[in-house]
Design an enzyme around this catalytic site. Structure first.
Site, mmCIF file in Angstrom:
data_model
loop_
_atom_site.group_PDB
_atom_site.id
_atom_site.type_symbol
_atom_site.label_atom_id
_atom_site.label_comp_id
_atom_site.label_asym_id
_atom_site.label_seq_id
_atom_site.Cartn_x
_atom_site.Cartn_y
_atom_site.Cartn_z
ATOM 1 N N SER A 16 13.000 -8.542 -3.270
ATOM 2 C CA SER A 16 11.858 -9.383 -2.887
ATOM 3 C C SER A 16 11.895 -10.750 -3.568
ATOM 4 O O SER A 16 11.641 -11.766 -2.904
ATOM 5 C CB SER A 16 10.535 -8.682 -3.220
ATOM 6 O OG SER A 16 10.360 -7.574 -2.394
ATOM 7 N N THR A 61 5.431 -1.874 -4.933
ATOM 8 C CA THR A 61 6.407 -0.955 -4.368
ATOM 9 C C THR A 61 6.317 0.402 -5.058
ATOM 10 O O THR A 61 5.408 0.638 -5.868
ATOM 11 C CB THR A 61 7.823 -1.590 -4.368
ATOM 12 O OG1 THR A 61 8.700 -0.726 -3.661
ATOM 13 C CG2 THR A 61 8.364 -1.841 -5.766
ATOM 14 N N LYS A 65 2.000 2.255 -4.590
ATOM 15 C CA LYS A 65 1.293 1.768 -3.401
ATOM 16 C C LYS A 65 -0.098 2.381 -3.245
ATOM 17 O O LYS A 65 -0.980 1.800 -2.629
ATOM 18 C CB LYS A 65 2.144 2.017 -2.149
ATOM 19 C CG LYS A 65 3.374 1.127 -2.109
ATOM 20 C CD LYS A 65 4.178 1.287 -0.842
ATOM 21 C CE LYS A 65 5.396 0.356 -0.923
ATOM 22 N NZ LYS A 65 6.180 0.321 0.298
ATOM 23 N N GLY A 125 11.569 13.215 4.765
ATOM 24 C CA GLY A 125 10.974 12.603 3.575
ATOM 25 C C GLY A 125 9.483 12.418 3.742
ATOM 26 O O GLY A 125 8.965 12.399 4.871
ATOM 27 N N ALA A 126 8.802 12.321 2.605
ATOM 28 C CA ALA A 126 7.345 12.166 2.659
ATOM 29 C C ALA A 126 6.876 11.204 1.572
ATOM 30 O O ALA A 126 5.764 11.301 1.075
ATOM 31 C CB ALA A 126 6.679 13.531 2.503
ATOM 32 N N GLY A 128 6.476 7.201 -0.350
ATOM 33 C CA GLY A 128 5.516 6.100 -0.263
ATOM 34 C C GLY A 128 5.420 5.370 1.064
ATOM 35 O O GLY A 128 4.336 4.929 1.453
ATOM 36 N N LYS A 154 4.084 17.838 -0.162
ATOM 37 C CA LYS A 154 3.873 16.422 0.164
ATOM 38 C C LYS A 154 3.737 16.222 1.674
ATOM 39 O O LYS A 154 2.996 15.347 2.123
ATOM 40 C CB LYS A 154 5.031 15.575 -0.364
ATOM 41 C CG LYS A 154 4.963 15.348 -1.852
ATOM 42 C CD LYS A 154 5.802 14.114 -2.199
ATOM 43 C CE LYS A 154 6.440 14.256 -3.561
ATOM 44 N NZ LYS A 154 7.603 13.369 -3.725
ATOM 45 N N TYR A 210 18.512 -0.178 3.170
ATOM 46 C CA TYR A 210 19.392 -1.194 3.745
ATOM 47 C C TYR A 210 20.513 -1.565 2.785
ATOM 48 O O TYR A 210 21.370 -2.381 3.101
ATOM 49 C CB TYR A 210 18.596 -2.441 4.151
ATOM 50 C CG TYR A 210 17.837 -3.065 3.018
ATOM 51 C CD1 TYR A 210 16.546 -2.648 2.741
ATOM 52 C CD2 TYR A 210 18.415 -4.032 2.212
ATOM 53 C CE1 TYR A 210 15.841 -3.193 1.696
ATOM 54 C CE2 TYR A 210 17.715 -4.584 1.161
ATOM 55 C CZ TYR A 210 16.422 -4.159 0.903
ATOM 56 O OH TYR A 210 15.727 -4.681 -0.147
HETATM 57 P P1 ATR Z 1 7.917 8.934 -3.953
HETATM 58 O O1 ATR Z 1 8.154 10.364 -3.531
HETATM 59 O O2 ATR Z 1 7.649 8.755 -5.410
HETATM 60 O O3 ATR Z 1 6.957 8.191 -3.072
HETATM 61 P P2 ATR Z 1 10.043 7.751 -2.504
HETATM 62 O O4 ATR Z 1 11.303 7.076 -2.950
HETATM 63 O O5 ATR Z 1 9.122 7.022 -1.623
HETATM 64 O O6 ATR Z 1 9.322 8.214 -3.809
HETATM 65 O O7 ATR Z 1 10.383 9.142 -1.784
HETATM 66 C C1 ATR Z 1 11.488 9.854 -2.076
HETATM 67 C C2 ATR Z 1 11.702 10.830 -0.924
HETATM 68 O O8 ATR Z 1 13.061 11.260 -0.942
HETATM 69 C C3 ATR Z 1 10.855 12.097 -1.050
HETATM 70 O O9 ATR Z 1 10.490 12.533 0.228
HETATM 71 C C4 ATR Z 1 11.832 13.050 -1.726
HETATM 72 O O10 ATR Z 1 11.569 14.399 -1.506
HETATM 73 P P3 ATR Z 1 10.617 15.218 -2.516
HETATM 74 O O11 ATR Z 1 9.210 14.918 -2.077
HETATM 75 O O12 ATR Z 1 11.003 16.625 -2.321
HETATM 76 O O13 ATR Z 1 10.915 14.700 -3.903
HETATM 77 C C5 ATR Z 1 13.114 12.679 -1.041
HETATM 78 N N1 ATR Z 1 14.281 13.096 -1.816
HETATM 79 C C6 ATR Z 1 14.743 12.524 -2.948
HETATM 80 N N2 ATR Z 1 15.844 13.185 -3.383
HETATM 81 C C7 ATR Z 1 16.074 14.187 -2.499
HETATM 82 C C8 ATR Z 1 17.058 15.228 -2.368
HETATM 83 N N3 ATR Z 1 18.039 15.347 -3.266
HETATM 84 N N4 ATR Z 1 16.977 16.084 -1.319
HETATM 85 C C9 ATR Z 1 15.989 15.952 -0.403
HETATM 86 N N5 ATR Z 1 15.021 14.996 -0.454
HETATM 87 C C10 ATR Z 1 15.059 14.138 -1.485
#
Ligand code: ATR
Length: 264
Positions: A16, A61, A65, A125-126, A128, A154, A210
């Protein structure tokens, strides 16, 4: 000189400052944009600094958030619904939280020329950024949104927020038209290791990451004959919208801007 910042933890990877400082210079605005790593306990004080005008505005970020919300005076309808703020502006003596990730995602999708109407979307994924993606998808009249996350809790929390979504157990397969990788896997060249990715064809594979330009997820998608798109434009357009909110100017997006974000 006016000060702008992005706050997060970690923050080293953030591009950014590069983008905003480029636009500030291009528009002859006497201001500076930097990145600040904060602990959760420091958020409140930091936001109060904005009120004292030591910092005019900031981006937020991962993972703050949602954390910043209680310290703001007002939320835009989008940030309220997503419970996610990525841009703060001090306006009319009020600290207002905005969500420009939604705009960023919408513009990125428009750019793919892929019609999302009546399409089945699978989100991995779930974290931020996912509430913003769901919000944007809901506006695009997709037929179904399914979330699969390693930590199911999540995904369940997201369903409480957006009750039209379905949850899929991590590792289970489902048919889809578009698959969005919103996990942080890929940042360090890690693979997702979901068998069904290899058998997909003629789908859209989208990765919010990216850098690297092509994550293993996108590489696999491409190899088996799918359209791919990374998160670069989403990042650029969320910044574009934040810049517009702060400075009232639409910054240019061209080859130069895109090149700025290539690997150093
Ligand atoms: P945050 O969860 O703090 O908001 P993020 O970077 O926005 O951080 O999200 C990371 C995402 O990547 C999450 O969905 C995470 O899954 P978990 O909720 O189970 O932690 C996913 N993630 C990170 N490492 C992973 C892995 N080795 N296998 C599967 N999913 C993973």
């Amino acid at each position: 000189m006016k000060r702008y910042s992005v706050i997060g933890n970690p923050i080293d990877h953030s591009l950014s400052p590069k983008l905003h400082n480029y636009w500030l210079m291009e528009n002859n605005i006497d201001a500076n944009y930097n990145k600040i790593k904060l602990e959760e306990s420091e958020i409140k004080n930091f936001i109060q600094e904005i009120k004292k005008q030591k910092i005019i505005g900031c981006n937020v970020t991962v993972p703050f958030k949602k954390t910043v919300i209680p310290y703001l005076d007002k939320l835009s309808p989008e940030s309220k619904e997503t419970q996610s703020v990525n841009t703060i502006i001090f306006h009319n003596n009020l600290l207002v939280g905005h969500n420009t990730d939604i705009f960023g995602f919408q513009k990125a999708i428009q750019n793919t020329n892929y019609n999302f109407e009546n399409k089945k979307i699978l989100i991995l994924g779930a974290g931020g950024v996912v509430p913003s993606i769901i919000f944007a998808l809901n506006r695009m009249n997709v037929s179904k949104i399914t979330i699969s996350n390693r930590t199911k809790e999540k995904a369940v929390n997201l369903k409480n927020q957006f009750n039209n979504i379905d949850i899929l157990e991590w590792g289970m397969a489902i048919s889809y038209d578009v698959i969005i990788n919103a996990t942080s896997l890929g940042l360090k060249n890690e693979s997702i290791n979901l068998d069904y990715l290899n058998t997909s064809k003629n789908k859209l594979f989208y990765d919010v990451i990216y850098n690297p330009t092509e994550t293993n997820f996108l590489k696999e998608g491409k190899k088996s004959g799918n359209q791919i798109e990374n998160g670069k434009l989403m990042f650029i357009y969320q910044a574009f919208e934040a810049f517009k909110l702060w400075h009232g100017i639409e910054p240019t997006i061209n080859k130069e801007t895109l090149k700025l974000l290539d690997n150093d």
